[in-house]
Design a protein around this motif. Structure first.
Motif, PDB file in Angstrom:
ATOM      1  N   ARG A 128      28.217  -2.500  19.086  1.00  0.00           N
ATOM      2  CA  ARG A 128      28.529  -3.317  20.257  1.00  0.00           C
ATOM      3  C   ARG A 128      27.542  -4.471  20.349  1.00  0.00           C
ATOM      4  O   ARG A 128      26.392  -4.342  19.943  1.00  0.00           O
ATOM      5  CB  ARG A 128      28.485  -2.503  21.553  1.00  0.00           C
ATOM      6  N   ARG A 129      28.014  -5.585  20.925  1.00  0.00           N
ATOM      7  CA  ARG A 129      27.178  -6.768  21.103  1.00  0.00           C
ATOM      8  C   ARG A 129      27.199  -7.149  22.577  1.00  0.00           C
ATOM      9  O   ARG A 129      28.262  -7.371  23.156  1.00  0.00           O
ATOM     10  CB  ARG A 129      27.696  -7.933  20.257  1.00  0.00           C
ATOM     11  N   VAL A 130      26.009  -7.222  23.163  1.00  0.00           N
ATOM     12  CA  VAL A 130      25.865  -7.550  24.574  1.00  0.00           C
ATOM     13  C   VAL A 130      25.169  -8.912  24.692  1.00  0.00           C
ATOM     14  O   VAL A 130      24.075  -9.103  24.171  1.00  0.00           O
ATOM     15  CB  VAL A 130      25.057  -6.466  25.309  1.00  0.00           C
ATOM     16  N   ARG A 131      25.838  -9.834  25.359  1.00  0.00           N
ATOM     17  CA  ARG A 131      25.297 -11.181  25.540  1.00  0.00           C
ATOM     18  C   ARG A 131      24.717 -11.322  26.948  1.00  0.00           C
ATOM     19  O   ARG A 131      25.383 -11.005  27.934  1.00  0.00           O
ATOM     20  CB  ARG A 131      26.386 -12.228  25.328  1.00  0.00           C
ATOM     21  N   TRP A 132      23.468 -11.816  27.038  1.00  0.00           N
ATOM     22  CA  TRP A 132      22.846 -12.069  28.330  1.00  0.00           C
ATOM     23  C   TRP A 132      23.262 -13.448  28.824  1.00  0.00           C
ATOM     24  O   TRP A 132      23.260 -14.423  28.077  1.00  0.00           O
ATOM     25  CB  TRP A 132      21.321 -12.011  28.243  1.00  0.00           C
ATOM     26  N   LEU A 133      23.610 -13.551  30.124  1.00  0.00           N
ATOM     27  CA  LEU A 133      24.043 -14.807  30.734  1.00  0.00           C
ATOM     28  C   LEU A 133      23.196 -15.091  31.967  1.00  0.00           C
ATOM     29  O   LEU A 133      23.228 -14.331  32.935  1.00  0.00           O
ATOM     30  CB  LEU A 133      25.520 -14.719  31.131  1.00  0.00           C
ATOM     31  N   ASP A 134      22.424 -16.161  31.944  1.00  0.00           N
ATOM     32  CA  ASP A 134      21.680 -16.586  33.125  1.00  0.00           C
ATOM     33  C   ASP A 134      22.659 -17.090  34.181  1.00  0.00           C
ATOM     34  O   ASP A 134      23.543 -17.909  33.882  1.00  0.00           O
ATOM     35  CB  ASP A 134      20.708 -17.715  32.782  1.00  0.00           C
ATOM     36  N   THR A 135      22.513 -16.617  35.415  1.00  0.00           N
ATOM     37  CA  THR A 135      23.329 -17.098  36.539  1.00  0.00           C
ATOM     38  C   THR A 135      22.423 -17.341  37.745  1.00  0.00           C
ATOM     39  O   THR A 135      22.576 -16.685  38.776  1.00  0.00           O
ATOM     40  CB  THR A 135      24.439 -16.095  36.905  1.00  0.00           C
ATOM     41  N   PRO A 136      21.458 -18.256  37.656  1.00  0.00           N
ATOM     42  CA  PRO A 136      20.479 -18.421  38.737  1.00  0.00           C
ATOM     43  C   PRO A 136      21.144 -18.681  40.090  1.00  0.00           C
ATOM     44  O   PRO A 136      22.046 -19.508  40.211  1.00  0.00           O
ATOM     45  CB  PRO A 136      19.647 -19.623  38.278  1.00  0.00           C
ATOM     46  N   HIS A 137      20.710 -17.905  41.091  1.00  0.00           N
ATOM     47  CA  HIS A 137      21.196 -17.981  42.474  1.00  0.00           C
ATOM     48  C   HIS A 137      22.654 -17.547  42.617  1.00  0.00           C
ATOM     49  O   HIS A 137      23.253 -17.753  43.684  1.00  0.00           O
ATOM     50  CB  HIS A 137      21.008 -19.383  43.047  1.00  0.00           C
ATOM     51  N   VAL A 138      23.224 -16.967  41.570  1.00  0.00           N
ATOM     52  CA  VAL A 138      24.597 -16.457  41.643  1.00  0.00           C
ATOM     53  C   VAL A 138      24.563 -14.966  41.349  1.00  0.00           C
ATOM     54  O   VAL A 138      24.284 -14.572  40.213  1.00  0.00           O
ATOM     55  CB  VAL A 138      25.522 -17.187  40.644  1.00  0.00           C
ATOM     56  N   PRO A 139      24.814 -14.112  42.337  1.00  0.00           N
ATOM     57  CA  PRO A 139      25.222 -14.504  43.681  1.00  0.00           C
ATOM     58  C   PRO A 139      24.088 -14.879  44.620  1.00  0.00           C
ATOM     59  O   PRO A 139      24.340 -15.489  45.655  1.00  0.00           O
ATOM     60  CB  PRO A 139      25.963 -13.269  44.196  1.00  0.00           C
ATOM     61  N   HIS A 140      22.839 -14.501  44.329  1.00  0.00           N
ATOM     62  CA  HIS A 140      21.786 -14.905  45.248  1.00  0.00           C
ATOM     63  C   HIS A 140      20.437 -15.153  44.575  1.00  0.00           C
ATOM     64  O   HIS A 140      19.938 -16.273  44.618  1.00  0.00           O
ATOM     65  CB  HIS A 140      21.613 -13.940  46.425  1.00  0.00           C
ATOM     66  N   ALA A 141      19.839 -14.208  43.916  1.00  0.00           N
ATOM     67  CA  ALA A 141      18.447 -14.343  43.486  1.00  0.00           C
ATOM     68  C   ALA A 141      18.264 -15.381  42.371  1.00  0.00           C
ATOM     69  O   ALA A 141      19.152 -15.612  41.549  1.00  0.00           O
ATOM     70  CB  ALA A 141      17.920 -12.989  43.012  1.00  0.00           C
ATOM     71  N   TRP A 142      17.068 -15.975  42.355  1.00  0.00           N
ATOM     72  CA  TRP A 142      16.714 -16.993  41.361  1.00  0.00           C
ATOM     73  C   TRP A 142      16.864 -16.451  39.945  1.00  0.00           C
ATOM     74  O   TRP A 142      17.333 -17.131  39.038  1.00  0.00           O
ATOM     75  CB  TRP A 142      15.267 -17.426  41.629  1.00  0.00           C
ATOM     76  N   GLU A 143      16.456 -15.196  39.740  1.00  0.00           N
ATOM     77  CA  GLU A 143      16.417 -14.629  38.395  1.00  0.00           C
ATOM     78  C   GLU A 143      17.732 -13.972  37.986  1.00  0.00           C
ATOM     79  O   GLU A 143      17.800 -13.305  36.960  1.00  0.00           O
ATOM     80  CB  GLU A 143      15.287 -13.600  38.297  1.00  0.00           C
ATOM     81  N   SER A 144      18.797 -14.157  38.769  1.00  0.00           N
ATOM     82  CA  SER A 144      20.051 -13.455  38.522  1.00  0.00           C
ATOM     83  C   SER A 144      20.615 -13.720  37.130  1.00  0.00           C
ATOM     84  O   SER A 144      20.507 -14.825  36.576  1.00  0.00           O
ATOM     85  CB  SER A 144      21.105 -13.868  39.559  1.00  0.00           C
ATOM     86  N   GLY A 145      21.250 -12.686  36.587  1.00  0.00           N
ATOM     87  CA  GLY A 145      21.943 -12.786  35.309  1.00  0.00           C
ATOM     88  C   GLY A 145      22.931 -11.647  35.174  1.00  0.00           C
ATOM     89  O   GLY A 145      22.914 -10.685  35.946  1.00  0.00           O
ATOM     90  N   LEU A 146      23.815 -11.757  34.179  1.00  0.00           N
ATOM     91  CA  LEU A 146      24.843 -10.749  33.927  1.00  0.00           C
ATOM     92  C   LEU A 146      24.900 -10.487  32.430  1.00  0.00           C
ATOM     93  O   LEU A 146      24.308 -11.218  31.635  1.00  0.00           O
ATOM     94  CB  LEU A 146      26.212 -11.248  34.411  1.00  0.00           C
ATOM     95  N   ILE A 147      25.621  -9.443  32.057  1.00  0.00           N
ATOM     96  CA  ILE A 147      25.839  -9.197  30.634  1.00  0.00           C
ATOM     97  C   ILE A 147      27.331  -9.158  30.333  1.00  0.00           C
ATOM     98  O   ILE A 147      28.144  -8.778  31.183  1.00  0.00           O
ATOM     99  CB  ILE A 147      25.152  -7.900  30.142  1.00  0.00           C
ATOM    100  N   TYR A 148      27.656  -9.568  29.112  1.00  0.00           N
ATOM    101  CA  TYR A 148      29.039  -9.583  28.639  1.00  0.00           C
ATOM    102  C   TYR A 148      29.093  -8.832  27.316  1.00  0.00           C
ATOM    103  O   TYR A 148      28.416  -9.201  26.357  1.00  0.00           O
ATOM    104  CB  TYR A 148      29.500 -11.027  28.447  1.00  0.00           C
ATOM    105  N   GLU A 149      29.853  -7.736  27.323  1.00  0.00           N
ATOM    106  CA  GLU A 149      29.993  -6.943  26.111  1.00  0.00           C
ATOM    107  C   GLU A 149      31.130  -7.545  25.289  1.00  0.00           C
ATOM    108  O   GLU A 149      32.293  -7.509  25.685  1.00  0.00           O
ATOM    109  CB  GLU A 149      30.278  -5.485  26.472  1.00  0.00           C
TER     110      GLU A 149
END
Length: 247
Positions: A128-149
């Motif tokens: 499996r490959r997991v990609r990190w995605l920066d999402t600053p302030h989305v939905p709120h915190a400065w350091e927010s991010g999500l992952i996409y498999e």
């Protein structure tokens, strides 16, 4: 508290705890996700007080010592409150998060040094490959991010699409309306000019599933769900701007 496990995609497990006292009378769920692979990854740790129940549920799927990666959307109790308990239970595991979170919080808070991930960087879990995605302030915190498999196209959407209530683990019915209702109640999102743009960037990934932090996951046309959520936030931002300037 009962922690319920459900396989929402091949080898991807949702662990959900329903808390009726939050947002009554509907209640509220807290979800964590296990991605099984040669190097298994846990997304969201859950609060510290829930660690005994959540870890016991995860151990029915995978020995805790086999866990290799721990990640989450942002630094908040329900996202990473039991981070160090997981690190103790899984001696070979490493926290993985964006550069900003590591710099401002995790280098100090985590009991072992975290792995800082650049926007778009991929973790190869082995199968499996997991990609990190920066999402600053989305939905709120400065350091927010999500992952996409990338293998089965699951977007772990964190607090986006937060819903109240105790719905099914996975649904093909739209979750946008419930997410709008929850946002109207909590007002948890940062209304910035980048909010809609960031969500539309996620839509362009073309995910097949949305693994939600609070509420039911969604399977189907995820891009349309994301576009509709972005439209709602664009309208909310416009209304807030108009109200602030007497328009």
């Amino acid at each position: 508290m009962e922690v319920r496990a459900a396989e929402i995609a091949d080898g991807v497990y949702r662990f959900s705890t329903f808390v009726p006292d939050i947002a009554p009378p509907l209640g509220f769920t807290f979800n964590q996700y296990l991605i099984t692979a040669e190097e298994p990854l846990l997304f969201h740790t859950g609060p510290k007080r829930m660690f005994p129940q959540i870890s016991e549920a995860v151990s029915r799927i995978l020995p805790l010592e086999d866990l290799r990666w721990i990640s989450f959307g942002h630094v908040e109790s329900d996202e990473c409150g039991s981070m160090n308990e997981w690190l103790a239970a899984a001696p070979a595991a490493t926290v993985a998060h964006g550069v900003t979170a590591c710099m401002v919080s995790l280098n100090d808070l985590a009991d072992r040094p975290p792995r800082a991930l650049a926007d778009g960087e991929v973790l190869d879990l082995g199968g499996r490959r997991v990609r990190w995605l920066d999402t600053p302030h989305v939905p709120h915190a400065w350091e927010s991010g999500l992952i996409y498999e990338e293998t089965d196209r699951t977007l772990f959407s964190g607090d986006l699409f937060t819903q109240c209530g105790d719905g099914p683990a996975l649904t093909e019915e739209s979750i946008v309306e419930a997410a709008i209702s929850a946002e109207t109640m909590f007002k948890a999102s940062s209304l910035t000019p980048e909010l809609g743009t960031t969500i539309r960037r996620l839509a362009k990934l073309g995910p097949s599933r949305l693994a939600v932090m609070h509420g039911s996951c969604f399977a189907g046309d995820c891009s349309t769900q994301l576009e509709r959520l972005a439209d709602f936030y664009d309208g909310a931002l416009e209304a807030a701007w108009s109200n602030a300037h007497g328009g």
